[in-house]
Design a protein around this motif. Structure first.
Motif, PDB file in Angstrom:
ATOM      1  N   ARG A  69       1.119  -1.129  -0.251  1.00  0.00           N
ATOM      2  CA  ARG A  69      -0.205   0.051   0.228  1.00  0.00           C
ATOM      3  C   ARG A  69       1.184   1.209  -0.270  1.00  0.00           C
ATOM      4  NH1 ARG A  69      -3.971   0.651   3.729  1.00  0.00           N
ATOM      5  NH2 ARG A  69      -2.457  -0.789   5.618  1.00  0.00           N
ATOM      6  N   ALA A  70       2.464   1.038   0.057  1.00  0.00           N
ATOM      7  CA  ALA A  70       2.702   1.911  -0.246  1.00  0.00           C
ATOM      8  C   ALA A  70       3.807   2.575  -1.495  1.00  0.00           C
ATOM      9  CB  ALA A  70       3.581   2.661   1.068  1.00  0.00           C
ATOM     10  N   PRO A  95       4.559  11.615   1.637  1.00  0.00           N
ATOM     11  CA  PRO A  95       3.630  11.316   1.001  1.00  0.00           C
ATOM     12  C   PRO A  95       2.493   9.800   1.649  1.00  0.00           C
ATOM     13  CG  PRO A  95       4.968  11.278  -0.504  1.00  0.00           C
ATOM     14  CD  PRO A  95       5.722  11.381   0.054  1.00  0.00           C
ATOM     15  N   VAL A  96       3.066   8.865   1.688  1.00  0.00           N
ATOM     16  CA  VAL A  96       3.060   7.771   2.700  1.00  0.00           C
ATOM     17  C   VAL A  96       2.367   8.785   4.412  1.00  0.00           C
ATOM     18  CG1 VAL A  96       3.313   5.472   3.329  1.00  0.00           C
ATOM     19  CG2 VAL A  96       4.297   6.798   1.665  1.00  0.00           C
ATOM     20  N   ARG A  98       1.044  11.331   5.211  1.00  0.00           N
ATOM     21  CA  ARG A  98       0.540  12.606   4.698  1.00  0.00           C
ATOM     22  C   ARG A  98      -1.024  11.449   4.672  1.00  0.00           C
ATOM     23  NH1 ARG A  98       4.120  15.917   1.538  1.00  0.00           N
ATOM     24  NH2 ARG A  98       5.054  17.218   2.906  1.00  0.00           N
ATOM     25  N   GLU A  99      -1.085   9.650   3.961  1.00  0.00           N
ATOM     26  CA  GLU A  99      -2.430   9.396   2.750  1.00  0.00           C
ATOM     27  C   GLU A  99      -2.936   8.855   4.544  1.00  0.00           C
ATOM     28  OE1 GLU A  99      -3.196   6.043  -0.061  1.00  0.00           O
ATOM     29  OE2 GLU A  99      -1.443   7.603  -0.397  1.00  0.00           O
ATOM     30  N   HIS A 100      -1.847   8.306   4.863  1.00  0.00           N
ATOM     31  CA  HIS A 100      -1.692   7.223   6.301  1.00  0.00           C
ATOM     32  C   HIS A 100      -1.750   7.804   7.676  1.00  0.00           C
ATOM     33  CE1 HIS A 100      -2.536   3.850   2.693  1.00  0.00           C
ATOM     34  NE2 HIS A 100      -0.863   4.753   2.781  1.00  0.00           N
ATOM     35  N   THR A 101      -1.826   8.914   8.154  1.00  0.00           N
ATOM     36  CA  THR A 101      -2.065   9.964   8.530  1.00  0.00           C
ATOM     37  C   THR A 101      -2.303   8.788  10.323  1.00  0.00           C
ATOM     38  OG1 THR A 101      -1.206  11.839   8.612  1.00  0.00           O
ATOM     39  CG2 THR A 101      -1.907  11.569  10.580  1.00  0.00           C
ATOM     40  N   ASP A 102      -3.489   8.337  10.516  1.00  0.00           N
ATOM     41  CA  ASP A 102      -4.527   8.696  11.404  1.00  0.00           C
ATOM     42  C   ASP A 102      -4.348   7.179  11.546  1.00  0.00           C
ATOM     43  OD1 ASP A 102      -5.657  10.360  11.686  1.00  0.00           O
ATOM     44  OD2 ASP A 102      -7.384  10.048  10.337  1.00  0.00           O
ATOM     45  N   GLU A 103      -4.307   5.796  10.761  1.00  0.00           N
ATOM     46  CA  GLU A 103      -3.999   4.706  10.638  1.00  0.00           C
ATOM     47  C   GLU A 103      -2.862   4.255  11.236  1.00  0.00           C
ATOM     48  OE1 GLU A 103      -3.294   0.983   7.342  1.00  0.00           O
ATOM     49  OE2 GLU A 103      -3.745   2.596   6.811  1.00  0.00           O
TER      50      GLU A 103
END
Length: 360
Positions: A69-70, A95-96, A98-103
């Motif tokens: 997923r990255a 970018p990873v 930023r896209e997956h901050t919460d996870e």
């Protein structure tokens, strides 16, 4: 300060994992600047050093890479066929994050670092051979004792199968299980002081852990794999072989504190078996109260040990020396009164130097 913990963790990777060192140094700078890493690590600013927040961060990122997923970041990760380019690594990380901050934040909070390094099975194998032989000599037996192996802090139980590994020694000899799918080069200097060609018989194996990992699940395998530094392919390959071996016959690992579990497992004697309590690189995570309680439980069991139902303590833990820290393999055997330092090695168990001497 969290940024300092990241910097310290990066220093521990220096010379062994350039990828992880670069990742953590850049993350430390980003934390100091109030960048996206600050949001990823929100809530963990006061985490203790012993909880290894930086390695949990690195593991959470590696987990996304392993799950496919990255893809941009994966190009830098040898564990999935990539090749690190340190000058542009952080540009691929941002970018990873930023896209997956919460996870990522949730995973960092939900996991503890568990490498369960299978290389430690090599000194364990030799130590068990020495213990089984010494107990037999003390009891006047011709053959080494079969072993009942109890591991504190067992994680996924990967080091509960030392008898099922093929150990390829420097002279070409293979000891252990020559038919094993897991072939390990232990990088030994010297040898244990016993005949390693005699089969090591483990008749019972079990462990405990506060956060046991189930290697029969994809989630469990990914969790362990994510904590291997992605550019250390020798460790990566070693772990995958150990996972395959353990999945075929998983050893039970109970969710319990060390003292509670040990009190139950040592409550009664088991005749004609050497009971071995084993732990490796776990002592630093145990609270002072649990350490004291564990020692008291072991002392009670020592008082009940007999030549026909002996008890051993075998540990592989760091010890401070004049040059820093060394990992020593230490053995105590009761009632024989054996107390030995069997040798020393690196934290992952490979390489290892056998040098038997009295442990005072």
């Amino acid at each position: 300060m969290l940024a300092q913990l990241f910097t310290d963790a990066a220093q521990s990777c220096k010379g062994s994992s350039p990828l992880t060192e670069s990742l953590l140094l850049n993350a430390a700078a980003d934390l100091s600047a109030g960048g996206v890493t600050t949001r990823v690590m929100a809530g963990y600013e006061r985490d203790r050093k012993g909880t290894m927040p930086a390695l949990r961060f690195a593991g959470a990122l590696h987990r996304l890479v392993l799950e496919g997923r990255a893809p941009g970041l994966a190009k830098h990760y040898p564990s999935v066929g990539g090749s690190p380019h340190l000058a542009t690594l952080w540009d691929a990380v941002l970018p990873v994050l930023r896209e997956h901050t919460d996870e990522l934040r949730a995973r960092i909070g939900a996991t503890v670092v568990q490498t369960n390094e299978p290389g430690r099975s090599a000194p364990l194998f030799g130590g068990l051979q020495v213990a089984a032989h010494a107990a037999a000599v003390a009891a006047g037996r011709d053959e080494p004792f079969p072993v009942r192996l109890l591991e504190i802090g067992a994680s996924a139980g990967l080091n509960l199968h030392p008898d099922r590994i093929a150990y390829r020694l420097g002279d070409g000899a293979v000891v252990g299980d020559p038919d094993s799918p897991f072939v390990l080069d232990p990088e030994w200097t010297g040898r244990p002081s016993v005949d390693l060609t005699r089969p090591l018989r483990i008749v019972e194996r079990e462990g405990c852990d506060l956060h046991p990992i189930d290697v029969s699940t994809e989630d469990g395998r990914l969790t362990l794999s994510s904590f291997v530094w992605a550019d250390q392919l020798h460790r990566w390959d070693r772990l995958q072989a150990a996972l395959e071996l353990a999945a075929a016959d998983p050893a039970p690992v109970r969710q319990a504190t060390g003292p509670d579990w040990l009190a139950d497992r040592l409550a009664g004697q088991v005749p004609d078996v050497l009971t071995v309590v084993w732990h490796s690189v776990v002592w630093q995570y145990v609270s002072p109260a649990d350490r004291a309680e564990g020692r008291a439980i072991l002392a009670d069991a020592v008082a009940r040990a007999t030549p026909e139902a002996p008890l051993a303590l075998l540990v592989y833990e760091p010890r401070r020396t004049h040059t820093g820290y060394e990992f020593h393999l230490l053995l105590k055997l009761w009632p024989a009164g054996v107390s030995l330092r069997l040798g020393s090695g690196r934290g992952h168990g490979v390489p290892f130097n056998w040098e038997e001497q009295e442990w005072v």
